[in-house]
Design a protein around this motif. Structure first.
Motif, short mmCIF file in Angstrom:
data_model
loop_
_atom_site.label_atom_id
_atom_site.label_comp_id
_atom_site.label_asym_id
_atom_site.label_seq_id
_atom_site.Cartn_x
_atom_site.Cartn_y
_atom_site.Cartn_z
N GLU A 249 0.85 -1.19 0.00
CA GLU A 249 0.00 0.00 0.00
C GLU A 249 0.88 1.22 0.00
OE1 GLU A 249 -0.66 0.89 4.74
OE2 GLU A 249 -2.23 -0.17 3.65
N ASP A 250 0.29 2.39 -0.28
CA ASP A 250 1.09 3.59 -0.29
C ASP A 250 0.83 4.42 0.97
OD1 ASP A 250 -1.32 4.97 -0.72
OD2 ASP A 250 -1.07 4.90 -2.89
N SER A 251 1.60 5.50 1.10
CA SER A 251 1.52 6.32 2.31
C SER A 251 0.20 7.06 2.43
CB SER A 251 2.68 7.32 2.34
OG SER A 251 2.67 8.13 1.18
N PHE A 252 -0.51 7.27 1.32
CA PHE A 252 -1.80 7.93 1.40
C PHE A 252 -2.80 7.06 2.16
CE2 PHE A 252 0.19 9.63 -2.45
CZ PHE A 252 0.16 10.97 -2.16
N ALA A 253 -2.76 5.75 1.89
CA ALA A 253 -3.65 4.84 2.61
C ALA A 253 -3.31 4.80 4.09
CB ALA A 253 -3.55 3.44 2.00
N THR A 254 -2.01 4.81 4.41
CA THR A 254 -1.59 4.82 5.81
C THR A 254 -2.07 6.08 6.52
OG1 THR A 254 0.38 3.56 5.22
CG2 THR A 254 0.41 4.70 7.34
N GLU A 255 -1.92 7.22 5.85
CA GLU A 255 -2.34 8.49 6.42
C GLU A 255 -3.85 8.55 6.61
OE1 GLU A 255 -1.11 12.38 7.81
OE2 GLU A 255 -0.09 10.50 7.39
N ALA A 256 -4.57 8.01 5.63
CA ALA A 256 -6.03 8.04 5.70
C ALA A 256 -6.54 7.25 6.90
CB ALA A 256 -6.63 7.49 4.40
N ARG A 257 -5.86 6.17 7.25
CA ARG A 257 -6.28 5.39 8.40
C ARG A 257 -5.89 6.07 9.71
NH1 ARG A 257 -4.34 0.92 5.58
NH2 ARG A 257 -2.51 0.86 6.94
N ARG A 258 -4.82 6.84 9.69
CA ARG A 258 -4.32 7.44 10.93
C ARG A 258 -5.19 8.60 11.40
NH1 ARG A 258 -1.32 11.58 12.75
NH2 ARG A 258 -1.16 12.53 10.69
N LEU A 259 -5.68 9.40 10.45
CA LEU A 259 -6.42 10.60 10.83
C LEU A 259 -7.92 10.33 10.90
CD1 LEU A 259 -4.60 13.24 8.61
CD2 LEU A 259 -4.48 13.06 11.09
N PRO A 260 -8.59 10.82 11.93
CA PRO A 260 -10.05 10.63 12.02
C PRO A 260 -10.79 11.65 11.17
CG PRO A 260 -9.27 11.88 13.91
CD PRO A 260 -8.04 11.50 13.12
N ILE A 261 -11.98 11.29 10.71
CA ILE A 261 -12.82 12.25 10.00
C ILE A 261 -13.40 13.21 11.04
CG2 ILE A 261 -14.91 12.55 8.63
CD1 ILE A 261 -14.40 9.83 7.39
N PRO A 262 -13.15 14.50 10.91
CA PRO A 262 -13.63 15.44 11.92
C PRO A 262 -15.14 15.67 11.81
CG PRO A 262 -12.64 16.64 10.11
CD PRO A 262 -12.42 15.18 9.82
N PRO A 263 -15.77 16.08 12.92
CA PRO A 263 -17.20 16.44 12.83
C PRO A 263 -17.36 17.67 11.95
CG PRO A 263 -16.28 17.05 14.96
CD PRO A 263 -15.23 16.23 14.28
N LEU A 264 -18.50 17.78 11.30
CA LEU A 264 -18.71 18.91 10.40
C LEU A 264 -18.74 20.20 11.21
CD1 LEU A 264 -21.45 17.47 8.02
CD2 LEU A 264 -18.97 17.56 7.68
N PRO A 265 -17.97 21.20 10.80
CA PRO A 265 -17.91 22.46 11.57
C PRO A 265 -19.15 23.31 11.33
CG PRO A 265 -16.60 22.65 9.59
CD PRO A 265 -17.09 21.24 9.63
#
Length: 577
Positions: A249-265
């Protein structure tokens, strides 16, 4: 972009190197290796190279040092979107031109006195080894107890001896041997100059490396053994052992799993220092807000929908959109500001483009003039060329993904479906998604599972131009039903020229060629298509050029009669002379 992270399973190698002048006063060899980390390691890989200056030149050691240093530095300055082959080949070609020019400036009468050297380079990226070779330095791989050569010397017979047939700096242009090899954990590669491999004992070399706990010490042993065997040349050896291969896999997939989706502001609130001014758009995949950055500039802040939280591929592509936007510098492609703030969640920030989509423009202008269409198509083509120069394909070109601002400037947006050759190469085991674009605008080769290219983007552009001029699509819904190459070739083009849409026949032919079912029969360049929208092509003129007898019979017979009269006068003069 969120900060770089490194997967627990990244490419890891051990490197040993040694070089000696041997029995000569000057060491004209040069070598080096560069092992980056983070996203650079993932996207560009590890570079190892050596060069051997020719003994007849007093400046060849400068050539060798330049060749290696240029590759190790400039390769990492090439666009991340490029493949290893494109990046390294262009750097090597540029270095060769410089070396050749330096020899000319120095007044070297022949290449044997100039800035000339060999070059062997190994670039390890993801799970592949990329080999570049010019001259008679060599790259090897240890296979069991034997050493397998992976390069072929560029030498030619001259009299009773041999000479270099190819070298860096010998001519203004250089032919580079290139090949790729799959990697396995435990693989060992060697790079050597001829002062080593012409005198070593292969079995002894494999034993030294197999027993070595220190590869630098092993490299020195190999050099010393070649000296003892009678080598009278400079000696350089590099040993590269593959310790760990990266995950598929690439680093974009790793990053996508690491960061949570924030609540809508909320409007008026903030997110990591961005002031939310208003919501621009929202659907089941993402929400876009107009926001103000800390420096006062207005930006578009895009947050993925929570419905995508378990869709790793969708989130990976979501992150890539900003990465791509930062790497394309074109007034006709959406950009992204270089903001250094750390991010608490998964979102992207791009330039805010105030205007309307091409779809809205088409609804407002159902009968546009030819010049309006040409202007928009030419601007889209410029944006696409910016993609193609970086070995990218947009892959989702449609009226909804084209913005037109108040000044009439056209920009391509929604870059998340783009194909990036360098990124795909970094994660070759991850299969590309199927059809990422909208069916009505997607080239038929996607549906028939055939190879795609920049001509696939040309097809989409041709469909847009056709729709702007006619209001409908050249193949209707036929394209989406394609499953095989035979289906593709059965597509039936609907002529754009009719009573409701009068236009020159040559313009209709230009559209038909752009959307031809066979990619090889489309235009040879985007600029050729845009030029053919303004004037008949040379092939059209040749095909439709009628003889004078058909176009103007009266003029033809008058000219023929005049010619015959002149001929009669000449013949009469000859007869009576």
């Amino acid at each position: 972009m969120p900060r770089d992270t490194q997967s627990s399973e990244t490419l890891k190698v051990s490197i040993g190197q040694a070089s000696s002048a041997g029995r000569k006063d000057v060491n004209q060899d040069f070598h080096g290796a560069l092992v980056p980390d983070g996203r650079v390691l993932h996207l560009k890989g590890i570079a190892v190279a050596l060069a051997d200056g020719i003994s007849t030149s007093q400046v060849s050691q400068i050539a060798a040092e330049t060749a290696v240093k240029s590759l190790l530095s400039d390769y990492y300055c090439t666009p991340d979107a490029w493949t290893v082959k494109t990046s390294a080949s262009r750097v090597i070609a540029a270095t060769n031109s410089w070396l050749s020019a330096q020899g000319s400036y120095a007044g070297a009468e022949d290449a044997d006195r100039g800035y000339v050297c060999t070059l062997a380079a190994l670039i390890l990226k993801a799970r592949s080894a990329h080999l570049f070779h010019v001259g008679d330095s060599r790259i090897w791989r240890i296979s069991g107890a034997s050493i397998e050569p992976l390069t072929v010397d560029h030498r030619a017979t001259l009299g009773t001896g041999t000479v270099l047939a190819r070298a860096m700096g010998a001519t203004p242009e250089v032919e580079i041997d290139y090949r790729t090899e799959p990697l396995s954990a435990g693989d060992v590669f060697l790079l050597t100059t001829d002062g080593v491999h012409e005198y070593w004992q292969p079995r002894r070399v494999t034993e030294i490396i197999a027993d070595a706990s220190d590869l630098d010490a092993a490299a020195r042993q190999i050099v010393d053994a070649a000296l003892e065997a009678g080598s009278d040349d400079n000696l350089t050896v590099q040993i590269v052992r593959i310790d760990v291969l990266p995950e598929g896999e690439d680093s974009f997939a790793t990053e996508a799993r690491r960061l949570p989706i924030p609540p809508l502001p909320r409007v008026g609130g903030t997110l990591d220092g961005f002031e939310i001014l208003r919501e621009v758009h929202g659907n089941h995949r993402s929400y876009i807000y107009l926001a103000r950055a800390s420096d006062g500039r207005k930006v578009a802040l895009k947050i993925p929908s929570s419905d995508l939280k378990d869709d790793d591929e969708a989130l990976r592509r979501f992150l890539m959109e900003e990465w791509i936007a930062r790497r394309i510098d074109s007034p006709h492609v959406m950009g992204a500001p270089d903001l250094s703030e750390a991010r608490s969640g998964l979102y992207i920030v791009t330039d805010f483009i105030e205007g309307q989509t091409l779809r809205q423009w088409m609804q407002d202008n159902p009968n546009p003039g030819f010049e309006q269409v040409r202007d928009i198509v030419e601007q889209i083509a410029k944006g696409l060329r910016a993609f193609h120069r970086r070995e990218m394909l947009h892959q989702d070109l449609r009226p909804e993904n084209v913005m037109i601002d108040a000044a009439g400037v056209v920009r391509l947006i929604d870059l998340g479906s783009a194909y990036v050759a360098g990124v795909q190469e970094a994660a070759p085991e991850r299969e590309e998604d199927g059809i990422l674009g909208t069916c009505q605008y997607t080239a038929p080769e996607y549906f028939s599972n055939e190879s795609v290219s920049w001509r696939s983007d040309l097809f989409s552009l041709g469909v847009i131009a056709y729709e702007m001029l006619t209001g409908y699509l050249p193949y209707g819904a036929q394209v989406s039903r394609i499953r095989t190459p035979r289906d593709r070739m059965r597509l039936s083009y609907r002529r754009a020229q009719d009573d409701a849409h009068p236009m020159p026949e040559w313009l209709d032919e230009a559209l038909a060629r752009a959307v031809h079912p066979d990619p090889a029969k489309r235009h040879d360049a985007l600029s050729e298509f845009t030029a053919n929208l303004r004037a008949p092509s040379v092939s059209y003129i040749a095909k439709h050029q009628r003889p004078l007898l058909e176009r103007n019979p009266e003029r033809f017979w008058k000219a023929t009669s005049a010619l015959l009269a002149v001929l009669c006068i000449v013949l009469a003069g000859i007869a009576f002379s």
